[in-house]
Design an enzyme around this catalytic site. Structure first.
Site, PDB file in Angstrom:
ATOM      1  N   TRP A  98      -6.397  26.328  26.485  1.00 35.76           N
ATOM      2  CA  TRP A  98      -5.677  25.053  26.422  1.00 35.76           C
ATOM      3  C   TRP A  98      -6.187  24.189  25.283  1.00 35.76           C
ATOM      4  O   TRP A  98      -5.393  23.523  24.599  1.00 35.76           O
ATOM      5  CB  TRP A  98      -5.694  24.347  27.776  1.00 35.76           C
ATOM      6  CG  TRP A  98      -4.785  25.055  28.725  1.00 35.76           C
ATOM      7  CD1 TRP A  98      -5.147  25.870  29.754  1.00 35.76           C
ATOM      8  CD2 TRP A  98      -3.349  25.099  28.677  1.00 35.76           C
ATOM      9  NE1 TRP A  98      -4.027  26.407  30.365  1.00 35.76           N
ATOM     10  CE2 TRP A  98      -2.916  25.946  29.723  1.00 35.76           C
ATOM     11  CE3 TRP A  98      -2.385  24.502  27.857  1.00 35.76           C
ATOM     12  CZ2 TRP A  98      -1.560  26.210  29.964  1.00 35.76           C
ATOM     13  CZ3 TRP A  98      -1.033  24.769  28.102  1.00 35.76           C
ATOM     14  CH2 TRP A  98      -0.633  25.609  29.145  1.00 35.76           C
ATOM     15  N   ASP A 168      -7.619  16.213  28.043  1.00 38.37           N
ATOM     16  CA  ASP A 168      -6.598  16.939  28.804  1.00 38.37           C
ATOM     17  C   ASP A 168      -7.205  17.254  30.168  1.00 38.37           C
ATOM     18  O   ASP A 168      -8.033  18.145  30.292  1.00 38.37           O
ATOM     19  CB  ASP A 168      -6.214  18.226  28.071  1.00 38.37           C
ATOM     20  CG  ASP A 168      -5.261  19.090  28.894  1.00 38.37           C
ATOM     21  OD1 ASP A 168      -4.874  18.675  30.013  1.00 38.37           O
ATOM     22  OD2 ASP A 168      -4.904  20.190  28.423  1.00 38.37           O
ATOM     23  N   LYS A 192      -0.795  20.860  39.085  1.00 33.25           N
ATOM     24  CA  LYS A 192      -1.971  21.529  39.634  1.00 33.25           C
ATOM     25  C   LYS A 192      -2.448  20.767  40.873  1.00 33.25           C
ATOM     26  O   LYS A 192      -2.404  21.269  41.980  1.00 33.25           O
ATOM     27  CB  LYS A 192      -3.110  21.582  38.616  1.00 33.25           C
ATOM     28  CG  LYS A 192      -2.699  21.908  37.202  1.00 33.25           C
ATOM     29  CD  LYS A 192      -2.367  23.358  37.005  1.00 33.25           C
ATOM     30  CE  LYS A 192      -2.145  23.646  35.531  1.00 33.25           C
ATOM     31  NZ  LYS A 192      -1.737  25.023  35.298  1.00 33.25           N
TER      32      LYS A 192
END
Lengths: 358, 358
Positions: A98, A168, A192
């Site tokens: 990511w 993030d 999530k």
């Protein structure tokens, strides 16, 4: 069945039941949440409640604004660069898949300096603070709180010496307490820990918004989004509503983020103990001090055994354990809404499987 | 209650009931649609079905691709310009509030030539084809099928002599048959006729994607989105699922777009007949040949009467009739899912109100 998918992921059952109950007729609105105007009093209250819940969970001060935007963390990779990088350089900490995507997108809008790169070690850990090569002129420092794919998580945020810190937080948002005062900007795709896909939560220091350049596309302009309280155009109303329900559950049913974290630690420890006690049959991907509480990544002695493990687990109602194709092996995603029983069942299965095959 | 909101708007009751039934456990998935991976077989089937329904309703050929993106029509205003305008000029037809927004965003990325402007006439109609000033070098021609705020709709698309035709179809998408072969790109926020907010449907001619420049932000790159079948990152799964249910309802329960259009005409005529038969008590905003089948906009003799009208209507369960603040007056949004009974009830109320106050 227990759902160990990496996201979209398990939601709390009380949330799903409430959403089901209210789906056709939202109390007081005379219609479904999906049908009411985003300018209506009923939606206003939903929107404000979701924001207030997040502020309460994180003890946010008035210096911060909570926004609900679209396009997931992937669009945030571009937005942060368009709003805060253009014509400057920024430091990015590269800890895995990511972080890599955040870097690729930022490079399209300015200079990216990689302050640390875990690639040569195969992304098994986060850096120590003394390893970070920070540029005093960086517009900001960006890191990824939890690498969903590698299962690598910062136990505490990096120290960056007063530079604006951007994070993030997608796969560990609201999984435990965070001192938000250390951050200038946090973003997290909801799918999530806090809701369904289709909404990304952004928390920004209001004074940072003065730096936003003129002339950005309206939908990508943080200042405009903040000025309009995320209601410049129609927001993803139903997703925001579910975020409100999940954050109410975190506050009221779970008792706040200290307790959420304790619960998450207990769940993760069950699995990491099973790995560590397996005499090498299960091998964790991440180094111990960088292990994720959200995504437990591990290998078995052979790929064929991993396939068998995943197949048998699925047959026993333990679903979604296949590791990401870029890392292989197995991954158990155990976000906030995964009950302890799910981790116990997986732990028991791991022990049994090793007995038969080890 | 009948909900005349301009969007998010009424959804078909059978759709809401099915979504409610399946909310906690989606058949065959062992979890909610909101919980399953966007790479799972169950979601794959949902995604494919929604696309297939739209293709069936519009008789799409293989030359076109259907995508589900985020950020609403407002982000599409920017995306179309970033992907197809940069360094060139395009023709925009200016028919009202939404065309105006499309123009403002496009100007940030290239030259916009206004091919016709209805502003001086207060946006009461669409142009005739012979009024359009088209530039032979335009990259494309853009128009707005239905101006939600003014209640002005094209009875048939404009003729633009072979130039790529782009259309914001947000508030009249799937309200009747469309010959898509005339278009190069169509986009529509779902929250009027085809679903909840949080997803925008984009239909693009595949050969147009060759023109997309390199280096765009990934999430704003139509070619990348198309190559990944809208699954480059996590899509707004639940919103796509509802779009699938609504489009199944349009196909199966309503019997396709010819019948949908006939139903919509019948509904709109009830209200326009009431306006035309009121001897001037109710005054329609749009000229007769540009009247919208989706948003019926009208004024009463005085603002005070309009307030009274809206207040009494709400009290009788006819909700959401206040016109947009930029136009004033009243607006009845009667998208696909508004039943005939809703329009009958409003018509009856209009007649009664005039009897008392006219």
């Amino acid at each position: 069945m227990f759902n160990f998918s990496a996201g979209p992921a398990t939601l709390p059952l009380p949330v799903l039941k409430k959403a089901q109950e209210e789906l056709v007729l939202y109390p007081g609105a005379g219609a479904s949440v999906m049908e009411i105007s985003h300018r209506s009093k009923a939606y206003d209250a939903i929107h404000a409640q979701a924001k207030q819940n997040i502020a309460s969970l994180l003890d946010l001060t008035d210096a911060y604004q909570v926004m609900f935007l679209q396009g997931g963390a992937s669009l945030q990779f571009s937005m942060i660069a368009m709003n805060f990088l253009a014509g400057q350089s920024a430091d990015y900490i590269h800890t895995g898949s990511w972080a890599s995507k955040a870097i690729s997108e930022a490079k399209k809008h300015g200079e990216v300096k990689v302050a640390w790169n875990g690639k040569e070690e195969n992304f098994v850990r986060v850096p120590r603070n003394d390893e970070l090569k920070l540029d005093p002129n960086a517009a900001y420092v960006h890191f990824t709180s939890n690498e969903t794919i590698q299962g690598v998580e910062y136990p505490v945020p990096p120290e960056v010496g007063g530079k604006p810190l951007f994070c993030d937080f997608s796969s560990s948002f609201l999984s435990g307490p965070v001192d938000v005062s250390k951050f200038s900007l946090i973003y997290a795709g909801a799918q999530k820990n806090v809701g369904p896909s289709g909404v990304v939560v952004v928390i920004v220091r209001k004074d940072l918004l003065e730096r936003v350049p003129q002339g950005l596309p309206s939908m990508l302009d943080y200042r405009l989004m903040a000025e309009n309280d995320s209601l410049y155009n129609t927001p993803p109303c139903f997703s925001v509503y579910i975020v409100g329900l999940v954050t109410s559950w975190l506050l009221e049913d779970m008792g706040g983020l200290e307790k959420v974290k304790a619960h998450n630690q207990k769940k993760a420890q069950l699995l990491y103990f099973a790995i560590d006690g397996s005499g090498g049959f299960y091998r964790g991907h991440a180094q111990k001090d960088s292990r994720s509480l959200m995504n437990v990544t591990f290998r078995l002695p052979e790929e064929a055994l991993e396939k068998e493990f995943i197949g048998q687990a699925t047959a026993q109602g333990l679903d979604g354990l296949k590791g990401h194709r870029s890392v292989g092996g197995c991954r158990a995603s155990i976000y906030n809404a995964m009950p302890l029983e799910g981790c116990q069942a997986l732990r028991d299965f791991m022990v049994e499987f090793q007995k038969k095959k080890g």
